[in-house]
Design a protein around this motif. Structure first.
Motif, mmCIF file in Angstrom:
data_model
loop_
_atom_site.group_PDB
_atom_site.id
_atom_site.type_symbol
_atom_site.label_atom_id
_atom_site.label_comp_id
_atom_site.label_asym_id
_atom_site.label_seq_id
_atom_site.Cartn_x
_atom_site.Cartn_y
_atom_site.Cartn_z
ATOM 1 N N SER A 24 25.835 57.303 35.452
ATOM 2 C CA SER A 24 25.932 55.581 35.996
ATOM 3 C C SER A 24 26.873 56.059 36.885
ATOM 4 O O SER A 24 28.208 57.015 36.911
ATOM 5 N N VAL A 25 26.781 55.199 37.218
ATOM 6 C CA VAL A 25 28.102 54.754 38.754
ATOM 7 C C VAL A 25 29.248 54.011 38.046
ATOM 8 O O VAL A 25 28.604 53.024 37.987
ATOM 9 N N ARG A 26 30.452 54.692 38.701
ATOM 10 C CA ARG A 26 31.446 54.554 38.532
ATOM 11 C C ARG A 26 32.725 53.556 39.240
ATOM 12 O O ARG A 26 31.945 53.690 40.056
ATOM 13 N N GLY A 27 33.123 52.459 38.717
ATOM 14 C CA GLY A 27 33.888 51.937 39.488
ATOM 15 C C GLY A 27 33.872 50.457 39.809
ATOM 16 O O GLY A 27 34.176 50.053 40.755
ATOM 17 N N VAL A 28 31.884 49.944 39.976
ATOM 18 C CA VAL A 28 31.772 49.198 40.515
ATOM 19 C C VAL A 28 31.204 48.047 39.251
ATOM 20 O O VAL A 28 30.665 48.795 38.254
ATOM 21 N N ALA A 29 31.842 46.937 39.597
ATOM 22 C CA ALA A 29 31.799 45.872 38.264
ATOM 23 C C ALA A 29 31.134 45.136 38.908
ATOM 24 O O ALA A 29 31.226 44.385 40.358
ATOM 25 N N VAL A 30 30.079 44.360 37.696
ATOM 26 C CA VAL A 30 29.231 43.225 38.169
ATOM 27 C C VAL A 30 28.962 42.287 37.518
ATOM 28 O O VAL A 30 28.882 41.960 36.252
ATOM 29 N N PRO A 31 30.484 41.127 37.317
ATOM 30 C CA PRO A 31 30.600 40.287 36.858
ATOM 31 C C PRO A 31 29.279 39.468 36.958
ATOM 32 O O PRO A 31 29.139 38.872 37.477
ATOM 33 N N ASP A 32 29.134 38.452 35.381
ATOM 34 C CA ASP A 32 27.444 38.347 35.737
ATOM 35 C C ASP A 32 27.699 36.099 36.573
ATOM 36 O O ASP A 32 26.934 35.710 37.638
ATOM 37 N N ALA A 33 29.063 35.817 36.711
ATOM 38 C CA ALA A 33 28.945 34.255 37.580
ATOM 39 C C ALA A 33 28.921 35.031 39.218
ATOM 40 O O ALA A 33 29.124 33.945 39.630
ATOM 41 N N GLY A 34 29.043 36.209 39.718
ATOM 42 C CA GLY A 34 29.116 36.384 40.698
ATOM 43 C C GLY A 34 30.681 35.918 41.556
ATOM 44 O O GLY A 34 30.557 36.276 42.863
ATOM 45 N N THR A 35 31.801 36.161 40.555
ATOM 46 C CA THR A 35 32.655 34.907 41.428
ATOM 47 C C THR A 35 33.745 35.655 40.071
ATOM 48 O O THR A 35 33.559 36.111 38.965
ATOM 49 N N VAL A 36 35.123 35.642 40.463
ATOM 50 C CA VAL A 36 35.954 36.465 39.799
ATOM 51 C C VAL A 36 37.269 35.317 39.770
ATOM 52 O O VAL A 36 37.222 35.145 41.164
ATOM 53 N N ASP A 37 37.884 35.184 39.737
ATOM 54 C CA ASP A 37 39.745 34.474 39.815
ATOM 55 C C ASP A 37 40.653 35.833 39.940
ATOM 56 O O ASP A 37 40.567 36.961 39.386
ATOM 57 N N THR A 38 41.697 35.118 40.266
ATOM 58 C CA THR A 38 43.185 36.400 41.025
ATOM 59 C C THR A 38 42.884 37.093 39.552
ATOM 60 O O THR A 38 43.223 38.687 39.690
ATOM 61 N N ASP A 39 43.181 36.893 38.402
ATOM 62 C CA ASP A 39 44.062 37.336 37.224
ATOM 63 C C ASP A 39 42.781 38.375 36.518
ATOM 64 O O ASP A 39 42.786 39.417 36.591
ATOM 65 N N ALA A 40 40.999 38.108 37.015
ATOM 66 C CA ALA A 40 40.455 38.439 36.063
ATOM 67 C C ALA A 40 39.823 39.985 37.287
ATOM 68 O O ALA A 40 39.689 41.334 37.346
ATOM 69 N N ALA A 41 40.418 39.827 38.983
ATOM 70 C CA ALA A 41 39.786 40.352 39.919
ATOM 71 C C ALA A 41 41.598 41.995 39.356
ATOM 72 O O ALA A 41 41.451 43.360 39.742
ATOM 73 N N THR A 42 42.746 41.128 39.472
ATOM 74 C CA THR A 42 43.567 42.200 39.144
ATOM 75 C C THR A 42 43.419 42.572 37.865
ATOM 76 O O THR A 42 43.763 43.834 37.280
ATOM 77 N N LEU A 43 42.653 42.481 36.636
ATOM 78 C CA LEU A 43 42.409 42.979 35.473
ATOM 79 C C LEU A 43 41.844 44.550 35.904
ATOM 80 O O LEU A 43 41.572 45.272 35.380
ATOM 81 N N LEU A 44 40.306 44.293 36.641
ATOM 82 C CA LEU A 44 39.023 44.985 37.537
ATOM 83 C C LEU A 44 39.827 46.014 37.488
ATOM 84 O O LEU A 44 39.734 47.302 37.519
ATOM 85 N N ALA A 45 41.016 45.563 38.676
ATOM 86 C CA ALA A 45 41.669 46.619 39.328
ATOM 87 C C ALA A 45 42.491 47.826 38.656
ATOM 88 O O ALA A 45 42.512 48.481 38.705
ATOM 89 N N HIS A 46 43.310 46.949 37.882
ATOM 90 C CA HIS A 46 43.918 47.583 36.335
ATOM 91 C C HIS A 46 43.144 48.771 35.817
ATOM 92 O O HIS A 46 43.777 49.329 35.196
ATOM 93 N N HIS A 47 42.126 48.426 35.867
ATOM 94 C CA HIS A 47 41.435 49.029 34.931
ATOM 95 C C HIS A 47 39.751 50.335 35.445
ATOM 96 O O HIS A 47 39.687 51.143 34.909
ATOM 97 N N GLY A 48 41.334 50.304 36.659
ATOM 98 C CA GLY A 48 40.537 51.354 37.712
ATOM 99 C C GLY A 48 39.236 51.126 38.713
ATOM 100 O O GLY A 48 38.226 52.099 38.884
ATOM 101 N N PHE A 49 38.421 49.977 38.519
ATOM 102 C CA PHE A 49 37.240 49.135 39.057
ATOM 103 C C PHE A 49 37.981 49.516 40.451
ATOM 104 O O PHE A 49 38.813 48.887 41.303
ATOM 105 N N THR A 50 36.854 49.702 41.885
ATOM 106 C CA THR A 50 36.993 50.111 42.973
ATOM 107 C C THR A 50 36.548 48.854 44.015
ATOM 108 O O THR A 50 36.830 47.913 45.149
ATOM 109 N N SER A 51 35.645 48.202 43.105
ATOM 110 C CA SER A 51 34.742 47.556 43.689
ATOM 111 C C SER A 51 33.841 46.561 42.627
ATOM 112 O O SER A 51 33.997 46.932 41.236
ATOM 113 N N ALA A 52 33.836 44.897 43.176
ATOM 114 C CA ALA A 52 32.566 44.181 42.696
ATOM 115 C C ALA A 52 31.835 44.013 43.313
ATOM 116 O O ALA A 52 32.024 42.909 44.403
ATOM 117 N N LEU A 53 31.213 43.006 42.863
ATOM 118 C CA LEU A 53 30.102 42.836 42.866
ATOM 119 C C LEU A 53 29.900 41.321 43.794
ATOM 120 O O LEU A 53 29.626 40.489 41.956
#
Length: 839
Positions: free
Chosen positions: A386-415
């Motif tokens: 599967s494609v790695r490093g791409v987060a697909v949050p259900d709401a289509g929006t994230v706050d700063t804490d959530a985005a930082t969490l994604l980056a800390h866990h190796g995600f480079t992109s979010a849709l």
């Protein structure tokens, strides 16, 4: 009677007459306006009230899209239903058209405009002379695109001469009993025109007018996710077991996987267009990417063997019954396995978890399971990469804490939705400072395909030489207008949180056919309207629990395929999209107010954190034994998954109260299970008083482990001052077994002593219940030693005195008063007795 009295009497009579006429329906309530003058509420008007007499619904539009090679006609079919309490006479319908949509927000806003905005009118066509209450009548209208010199009878023209997306309105008129002729309802929908066919209405076979296909400068680079997800179904609080059966809250998923079910139809639509003999352009598969929830795959995989279902979903401890979906689950999983082998696949966050709530728990291990493990789970269950490093949050929006969490866990992109990012003069001003509840501005000029979130950067780890570059999160933005229209397809359609407030309305007032037309139109708009400042690209993201059936999903895929064939679009794989260089302008996050309202409540974060910590503590004490059927990870991971399911966004838009109830139930069940697991490892209390044979006899104890995995423990003994108990250190208990221990003990007191004893993990986390052991020693301690010493001293003194007197030839004073003759006679008798024995 006075003049005043006469006036009061007259006014009373007028009031009575008005009340009677109103009750009969001859005049309307309030100001007494006649029914014929009343302005009805159309299905798509967005007003709060609905129609009162007739309900008009769109059944189909054939073809759904007009092209340059189409016939110059299309057919609209619908149904008129009498929903009132009286007959309606002289029912007729007509088609009306508004101006082509010129802005992306118009794809939604035009469906709420007053019918006067639909200023190109066709002719009324009779539907029924009369419909009684509850009756319905189907009809069809043949509509010409261009006006002809002489239109055939029963055909109206809507005068479309150029490609575009056009809003259409079906208007139904009728005359209810006790009223006049009036417009009683309408239905609105979009008609995409990719090209205007040639010919005229009088003689379609003779191309009097040339065709006018759309010829954009640059095709739209298009990527589309195809979501496969479902709400959590596994009952919480069930740890892993080598031979246990899965337990589901209900058996609805079996119906969804079976033929005709939601998940079956979504898969069937893909199979119909991607199979070798479908005739579809092979480029279509390059534009698609399966977005799969690993929680769904785990559940379906568990269902392929025997499983159980709760008799009552609200009673997790109640009776169960045998599940019926094993065959359907196995067949569906095999079909998905085959289909995924030739497609792009991306893993969704586990159980559609809310990233903001996950970040609030502050548990790294839980976040790793929810965000990083899904890709590995999908790969292992479907044998894909599967494609790695791409987060697909259900709401289509994230706050700063959530985005930082994604980056800390190796995600480079979010849709993310294009309304979920914002520009600013400097990175410090990029985070949205809008007051809570302020609606997001709808992007009209367009957001670049990929933007860099300037306020979300994870520094490289310390001590690494050379240090890697810091991780910056990029956002690949999707079109909120197309996503809103796609979400409205199917049964129980949600309104996504990124849909602007000014264009929100209850889409269930529109028929499924009308909502499908709106989606087809929204997919086509960007391709037909190359505007300055808008990228020539489209990322299409339906909701993760998409309710489209096979025909609707096939229509969406067919429209995308048609655009590819018409050179209005070109396929862009997801990997190419996320690999693009971000726009040089810095962007920030705009956490949408509607998403905040629909998020998992904050009070779930701390209990989830506490139980996640307990799972980690127990996991660190468990032992992975090669001969053991169950590993510690397999045993405890299902409980960690349950905590993630507590934080799911599934069903929160449809029923927040029910979602809260389900989340609380899951949390409580997981807490009870963890309490039981910690209580399953304990010291067995000895019966009665334990007696030590000596002051240094060992203390014999028995520890029991009821867990199906081995565990490392330590004894915690609060020894009294009179005892010295040796710490035997870390010990291991076998799975489902007991073990005896001899603990070296020294007791310096013969009294009964009470010694509290408990078990802990090596990290001193308490296990089981503490027991109190009563100990008594047979040793007398210092008293016995003193008595023995005194007796020995006295004996030595007496022996020494006797020897002293004997050496001096003196009789011992102790022998005073003893007759010497008697002693001699005794000696003589002894000698005689020996001589007799010798004979």
């Amino acid at each position: 009677m006075t003049r005043a009295g006469s006036q009061r009497t007259l006014l009373s009579l007028v009031a009575v007459m008005l009340a009677v006429l109103t009750s009969l329906g001859i005049i309307g309530p309030g100001l007494g306006t006649p029914i014929a003058a009343a302005e009805p509420t159309g299905s798509g008007s967005g007003q709060a009230s609905g129609p009162k007499f007739l309900k008009l619904s769109l059944d189909s539009v054939t073809p759904t899209t007009i092209t340059a090679t189409s016939d110059p006609y299309f057919v609209v079919a619908g149904t008129v239903t009498n929903i009132g309490d009286r007959p309606v006479n002289d029912i007729s319908v007509r088609i009306q058209r508004g101006a082509a949509v010129t802005s992306p927000s118009g794809l939604r806003a035009t469906l709420r405009q007053d019918q006067a905005s639909y200023d190109v009118n066709g002719e009324f066509q009779d539907v029924a002379d009369k419909l009684n209450a509850g009756q319905r009548k189907q009809f069809s209208l043949t509509v010409a695109l261009r006006p002809g010199t002489e239109l055939p009878s029963g055909i109206s023209s809507i005068d479309i001469t150029a490609p575009g997306v056009y809003p259409l309105l079906l208007n139904v008129n009728g005359q209810p009993d006790y009223g006049g002729q009036a417009r009683l309802d309408d239905a609105r929908f979009l008609l995409p025109v990719l090209g205007v066919p040639g010919g005229d209405a009088k003689a379609p076979a003779a191309p009097a007018t040339p065709a006018a296909p759309a010829v954009p400068d640059t095709p739209v680079a298009t990527t589309m996710l195809w979501p496969l997800a479902d709400r959590p179904r596994l009952v919480a609080g069930q740890p892993g077991s080598p031979d246990g059966q899965a337990l589901l809250t209900d058996d609805d998923l079996a119906g969804s996987l079976a033929q005709g079910g939601r998940l079956d139809q979504l898969l069937s639509a893909l199979e119909s267009v991607l199979k070798p003999d479908s005739g579809r352009d092979k480029n279509l598969v390059n534009a698609l990417c399966l977005a799969i929830d690993p929680d769904l795959l785990i559940t379906v995989s568990d269902m392929t063997t025997d499983y159980r279902v709760l008799a009552s979903p609200s009673d997790p401890d109640g009776p169960t019954r045998t599940g019926t979906g094993s065959h359907a689950a196995k067949a569906w999983l095999e079909r998905l396995h085959t289909l995924a082998a030739g497609m792009c696949v991306v893993a969704l966050p586990f159980a559609q978890v809310d990233p903001a709530a996950l970040a609030a728990t502050g548990d790294v291990t839980l976040a790793d399971r929810a965000l990083n493990a899904p890709a590995d789970l999908v790969d292992s269950l479907l044998s894909v990469k599967s494609v790695r490093g791409v987060a697909v949050p259900d709401a289509g929006t994230v706050d700063t804490d959530a985005a930082t969490l994604l980056a800390h866990h190796g995600f480079t992109s979010a849709l993310l939705a294009d309304s979920a990012v914002t520009t600013g003069d400097s990175p410090a001003n990029l985070t949205s400072t809008k007051a809570p509840g302020t609606p997001a501005a709808a992007p009209e000029t367009g957001i670049p395909d990929v933007v860099s979130i300037a306020d979300v950067t994870v520094p490289p780890p310390a001590g690494v030489n050379p240090p890697p570059a810091p991780v910056t999160l990029h956002a690949a933005t999707f079109d909120i207008w197309a996503a809103t229209a796609l979400a409205a397809i199917g049964s129980n359609p949600p309104t996504p949180p990124f849909t602007p407030d000014k264009v929100r309305y209850d889409v269930t007032n529109d028929s499924r056919a009308a909502r499908l037309q709106d989606a087809v139109g929204a997919l086509s708009w960007t391709a037909l309207n190359p505007l300055p400042g808008r990228p020539r690209s489209a990322l299409l993201v339906p909701p993760q629990q998409w309710g489209a059936n096979r025909d609707e999903a096939s229509a969406v895929l067919g429209q995308l395929d048609l655009m590819l064939r018409s050179n209005l679009a070109t396929a862009r794989p997801l990997t190419e999209l996320v690999a693009q260089q971000p726009d040089p302008q810095p962007y920030g996050l705009d956490y949408l107010a509607a998403a905040s309202d629909e998020a998992v409540p904050a009070h779930f974060a701390e209990p989830v954190h506490q139980q996640a910590q307990r799972i980690t503590e127990l996991m660190s004490a468990l032992v992975d034994v090669p001969q053991q059927e169950l590993s510690p990870r397999d045993f405890l991971t299902p409980l960690r998954d349950d905590l993630i399911r507590v934080l799911t966004l599934s069903d929160r838009r449809a029923s927040p109260a029910a979602a809260d109830t389900n989340a609380q139930r899951r949390q409580d069940q997981t807490t009870r299970t963890m309490d039981n697991l910690f209580g399953s490892v304990t010291v067995l209390p000895p019966g009665g008083v334990y007696t030590l044979a000596s002051e240094q006899s060992p203390l014999l104890l028995v520890a029991r482990n009821d867990l199906p995995v081995a565990i490392r423990v330590r004894f915690k003994i609060d020894a009294p001052a009179e005892t010295n108990i040796t710490d035997i250190g870390e010990q291991q208990l076998p799975a489902k077994g007991n073990r005896s221990f001899q603990i070296p003990t020294e007791v310096s007191d013969s009294r009964n002593l009470v010694i509290p004893i408990a078990l802990t993990t090596p990290d001193e986390v308490s296990l089981g219940n503490a027991v109190s052991v009563s100990v008594r020693s047979n040793a007398y301690g210092q008293v016995l030693a003193i008595i023995t010493a005194c007796a020995c001293a006295l004996l030595l003194l007496l022996v020494g005195r006797r020897l002293w007197h004997r050496f001096r030839g003196q009789s011992d004073p102790a022998d005073e008063g003893f007759d010497p003759d008697t002693r001699q006679r005794r000696r003589a008798r002894k000698r005689e007795s020996k001589r007799q024995e010798a004979r």
